[in-house]
Structure formats: structure tokens, C-alpha cells
Design a protein around this motif. Structure first.
Motif, mmCIF file in Angstrom:
data_model
loop_
_atom_site.group_PDB
_atom_site.id
_atom_site.type_symbol
_atom_site.label_atom_id
_atom_site.label_comp_id
_atom_site.label_asym_id
_atom_site.label_seq_id
_atom_site.Cartn_x
_atom_site.Cartn_y
_atom_site.Cartn_z
ATOM 1 N N TYR A 72 0.805 -1.216 0.000
ATOM 2 C CA TYR A 72 0.000 0.000 0.000
ATOM 3 C C TYR A 72 0.842 1.272 0.000
ATOM 4 N N THR A 73 2.144 1.145 0.229
ATOM 5 C CA THR A 73 3.019 2.312 0.156
ATOM 6 C C THR A 73 3.788 2.345 -1.167
ATOM 7 N N CYS A 74 3.422 1.479 -2.089
ATOM 8 C CA CYS A 74 4.102 1.361 -3.380
ATOM 9 C C CYS A 74 3.419 2.263 -4.414
ATOM 10 N N GLY A 75 4.182 3.184 -4.992
ATOM 11 C CA GLY A 75 3.628 4.090 -5.993
ATOM 12 C C GLY A 75 3.179 3.380 -7.254
ATOM 13 N N HIS A 76 3.929 2.364 -7.683
ATOM 14 C CA HIS A 76 3.556 1.606 -8.888
ATOM 15 C C HIS A 76 2.267 0.820 -8.656
ATOM 16 N N GLU A 101 -6.961 -12.125 -6.951
ATOM 17 C CA GLU A 101 -6.643 -12.365 -5.542
ATOM 18 C C GLU A 101 -5.545 -11.392 -5.125
ATOM 19 N N ILE A 102 -5.713 -10.777 -3.967
ATOM 20 C CA ILE A 102 -4.735 -9.831 -3.448
ATOM 21 C C ILE A 102 -3.938 -10.479 -2.314
ATOM 22 N N ARG A 103 -2.614 -10.433 -2.466
ATOM 23 C CA ARG A 103 -1.724 -10.921 -1.413
ATOM 24 C C ARG A 103 -0.788 -9.793 -0.999
ATOM 25 N N ASN A 104 -0.631 -9.636 0.297
ATOM 26 C CA ASN A 104 0.250 -8.582 0.811
ATOM 27 C C ASN A 104 1.717 -8.937 0.633
ATOM 28 N N LEU A 105 2.511 -7.923 0.333
ATOM 29 C CA LEU A 105 3.961 -8.022 0.388
ATOM 30 C C LEU A 105 4.436 -6.730 1.059
ATOM 31 N N LEU A 106 4.534 -6.793 2.379
ATOM 32 C CA LEU A 106 4.858 -5.590 3.152
ATOM 33 C C LEU A 106 6.266 -5.103 2.834
ATOM 34 N N LEU A 107 6.386 -3.799 2.613
ATOM 35 C CA LEU A 107 7.691 -3.206 2.329
ATOM 36 C C LEU A 107 8.245 -2.429 3.517
ATOM 37 N N ASN A 108 7.354 -2.063 4.450
ATOM 38 C CA ASN A 108 7.781 -1.258 5.596
ATOM 39 C C ASN A 108 6.688 -1.299 6.660
ATOM 40 N N PRO A 109 6.965 -0.824 7.867
ATOM 41 C CA PRO A 109 5.961 -0.884 8.941
ATOM 42 C C PRO A 109 4.702 -0.067 8.670
ATOM 43 N N ILE A 110 4.827 1.072 7.975
ATOM 44 C CA ILE A 110 3.632 1.865 7.669
ATOM 45 C C ILE A 110 2.686 1.052 6.792
ATOM 46 N N ASP A 111 3.267 0.287 5.900
ATOM 47 C CA ASP A 111 2.503 -0.576 5.010
ATOM 48 C C ASP A 111 1.620 -1.536 5.794
ATOM 49 N N LEU A 112 2.139 -2.004 6.914
ATOM 50 C CA LEU A 112 1.375 -2.929 7.756
ATOM 51 C C LEU A 112 0.081 -2.273 8.254
ATOM 52 N N THR A 113 0.170 -1.025 8.677
ATOM 53 C CA THR A 113 -1.019 -0.318 9.167
ATOM 54 C C THR A 113 -2.079 -0.223 8.082
ATOM 55 N N ALA A 114 -1.663 0.154 6.867
ATOM 56 C CA ALA A 114 -2.611 0.279 5.754
ATOM 57 C C ALA A 114 -3.215 -1.072 5.393
ATOM 58 N N ALA A 115 -2.389 -2.112 5.416
ATOM 59 C CA ALA A 115 -2.875 -3.453 5.070
ATOM 60 C C ALA A 115 -3.944 -3.918 6.052
ATOM 61 N N MET A 116 -3.756 -3.627 7.321
ATOM 62 C CA MET A 116 -4.740 -4.011 8.329
ATOM 63 C C MET A 116 -6.034 -3.223 8.158
ATOM 64 N N LEU A 133 -7.493 3.683 -0.234
ATOM 65 C CA LEU A 133 -6.152 3.870 0.317
ATOM 66 C C LEU A 133 -5.164 4.256 -0.776
ATOM 67 N N PHE A 134 -5.278 3.628 -1.937
ATOM 68 C CA PHE A 134 -4.390 3.978 -3.043
ATOM 69 C C PHE A 134 -4.716 5.367 -3.594
ATOM 70 N N ALA A 135 -6.000 5.696 -3.656
ATOM 71 C CA ALA A 135 -6.405 7.006 -4.184
ATOM 72 C C ALA A 135 -5.901 8.147 -3.305
ATOM 73 N N THR A 136 -5.767 7.879 -2.008
ATOM 74 C CA THR A 136 -5.328 8.907 -1.067
ATOM 75 C C THR A 136 -3.888 8.695 -0.602
ATOM 76 N N GLN A 137 -3.171 7.811 -1.259
ATOM 77 C CA GLN A 137 -1.823 7.434 -0.817
ATOM 78 C C GLN A 137 -0.908 8.643 -0.624
ATOM 79 N N SER A 138 -0.936 9.570 -1.559
ATOM 80 C CA SER A 138 -0.035 10.725 -1.469
ATOM 81 C C SER A 138 -0.349 11.599 -0.255
ATOM 82 N N VAL A 139 -1.594 11.536 0.222
ATOM 83 C CA VAL A 139 -2.001 12.347 1.373
ATOM 84 C C VAL A 139 -1.437 11.760 2.656
ATOM 85 N N TRP A 140 -1.770 10.494 2.934
ATOM 86 C CA TRP A 140 -1.347 9.919 4.212
ATOM 87 C C TRP A 140 0.122 9.508 4.229
ATOM 88 N N LEU A 141 0.636 9.011 3.117
ATOM 89 C CA LEU A 141 2.038 8.593 3.102
ATOM 90 C C LEU A 141 2.960 9.811 3.184
#
Length: 239
Positions: A72-76, A101-116, A133-141
Motif C-alpha cells: 500500500y506504500t508502493c507508488g507503482h 486475488e490480493i496478497r500482501n507483500l509488506l515493504l515497511n511498517p507503515i505498510d502494515l497499518t494500511a494493510a490491516m 487507500l491507493f487514491a489517497t496514498q499521497s495524502v497519508w504517506l
């Protein structure tokens, strides 16, 4: 006189039979038209969970089973969700040709919060939460610098619930999730869900074990795909 009378009756009967046939054929045509007008099933309204807890949208028996490993913290990943996923879902998932099917691949701890938080509200809310979450990614990240030393300390002590709650409060995820109808009380309960935490961590470990080293990465019918970054790339790989 007998002959002409019989002939006249036969003609009348023939006319009646022909009229009846026309009515019958018309009824069949009307029925066929009604059947043809019956709307096809929209598989975008079908949600399920795998035995590992991953979320799936679409036809469970689709000939193309697509898995997306994402962060969820990945721009791509955000780019794919907002600019490529809509066409894929419309042309393949909605029609039953593919499931996603969506599978998580956490890149950092902030990502964990968004995934939950994406999982909050049940399987019917997941894909909408994810898109938001992706639409607002630039705001919260963009507020990651606001994460306090006290919140970071919770991460070091492995108090993940306290860490995620701090991140939720400090980078403005509360108002963002409220736009999805998820109250702070609900969100914090989701962040404290240990079963969900295990699922997210296990999905990440599973992706790493499968050789996934970046996001988004796609798997089609069990085969990891290289150089798939757009809907056109994905479409070229499917049946």
C-alpha cells in the motif's frame, strides 16, 4: 354439395392452423427475446477468501486466476490500481474470465497499518477500502515524517497494535477511513486483530518464499510473471 362444403371446411381449418402456428412461433420468439435480454452475472459483486485469508474478487471458476502481490506504500501499485485495474476488472473480472486475488507483500511498517485497515469491514468492503487507500496514498504517506518517537518505540518493542494505532492517528488515516464509513473505534479494533495480523505477515512471508521481490508482481494460474506493469501487459499473458 358435399364436396364443396368439405373443401371449405378444410380451407378454414388450414387457415386456423396457420394462424395458430404464427402465434406459437411468436410466443417462442418473445420468450427467446426475453431470455436474450436477461442481464449477465456481474462477477465484480462476488467476494471470497482463500484458505490463507487472501481476498478474491470474481468468478471462483474463472479460467484466469490472477494473483497480485502488492504494497500500500508502493507508488507503482497505486498507479496500477487507479489507471489499469479498472479496465482489467471491467473486461475480465466482471465477465467471469478472470478472478483477482490480493496478497500482501509488506515493504515497511507503515505498510502494515494500511494493510490491516484495508481488511476492516469484511470481505465485501476490502476492494473498496483498498482503492480508497491507493487514491489517497499521497495524502497519508506524505505525512510519514509525523510519526513520533513514542510510536516508533512501540515498533522496536514489537507492540504492533500500539505502533499501528499511533501511525493511524499521526498520519491522518482516521479521517480517510471515515470516508469509507469506518469509525475510529472500528478501525482501532481492526488494528488490534491478531488473527488478521498473522494473515498479513504470513502472506508476505509466502510471497518472499515464492520469489516475489517487488510490487506489484502478478501470478497467473500459479506462474509468476515478469515485466507485467500495465493492463496491456497483463492482458497479453491471459487466455
Amino acid at each position: 354439395m358435399i364436396g364443396p362444403q368439405i373443401s371449405s371446411k378444410q380451407e378454414n381449418m388450414s387457415h386456423i392452423m396457420k394462424s395458430g402456428s404464427i402465434l406459437v412461433l411468436g410466443a417462442f420468439a418473445l420468450a427467446a427475446g426475453t431470455m436474450a435480454a436477461t442481464p449477465k452475472k456481474n462477477w465484480l459483486l462476488t467476494f471470497s477468501l482463500t484458505d490463507k485469508g487472501a481476498h478474491v474478487i470474481g468468478n471462483p471458476a474463472a479460467p484466469n486466476k490472477v494473483v497480485e502481490y502488492l504494497s500500500y506504500t508502493c507508488g507503482h501499485c497505486a498507479d496500477f490500481e487507479m489507471n489499469h485495474s479498472p479496465a482489467f476488472k471491467t473486461q475480465y473480472v466482471a465477465t467471469g474470465k478472470a478472478s483477482l486475488e490480493i496478497r500482501n507483500l509488506l515493504l515497511n511498517p507503515i505498510d502494515l497499518t494500511a494493510a490491516m485497515l484495508a481488511r476492516c469491514g469484511g470481505k465485501g468492503r476490502f476492494f473498496g477500502n483498498q482503492k480508497h487507500l491507493f487514491a489517497t496514498q499521497s495524502v497519508w504517506l506524505g505525512k510519514a515524517k509525523n510519526i513520533s518517537a513514542a510510536t516508533q518505540a512501540h515498533l522496536k518493542s514489537e507492540n504492533y497494535t500500539a505502533y499501528m494505532t499511533g501511525v493511524y492517528n499521526e498520519i491522518g488515516l482516521g479521517p480517510i477511513m471515515q470516508q469509507r464509513g469506518i469509525s475510529p473505534v472500528q478501525a482501532k479494533a481492526c488494528l488490534a486483530d491478531k488473527a488478521a495480523l498473522k494473515i498479513v505477515l504470513d502472506l508476505t512471508d509466502g510471497g518472499a518464499a515464492a520469489g516475489v521481490n517487488g510490487t506489484p508482481t502478478f501470478m497467473i494460474n500459479g506462474v509468476l510473471q515478469d515485466h507485467v506493469h500495465s493492463f496491456a501487459d497483463l492482458k497479453a499473458k491471459m487466455k
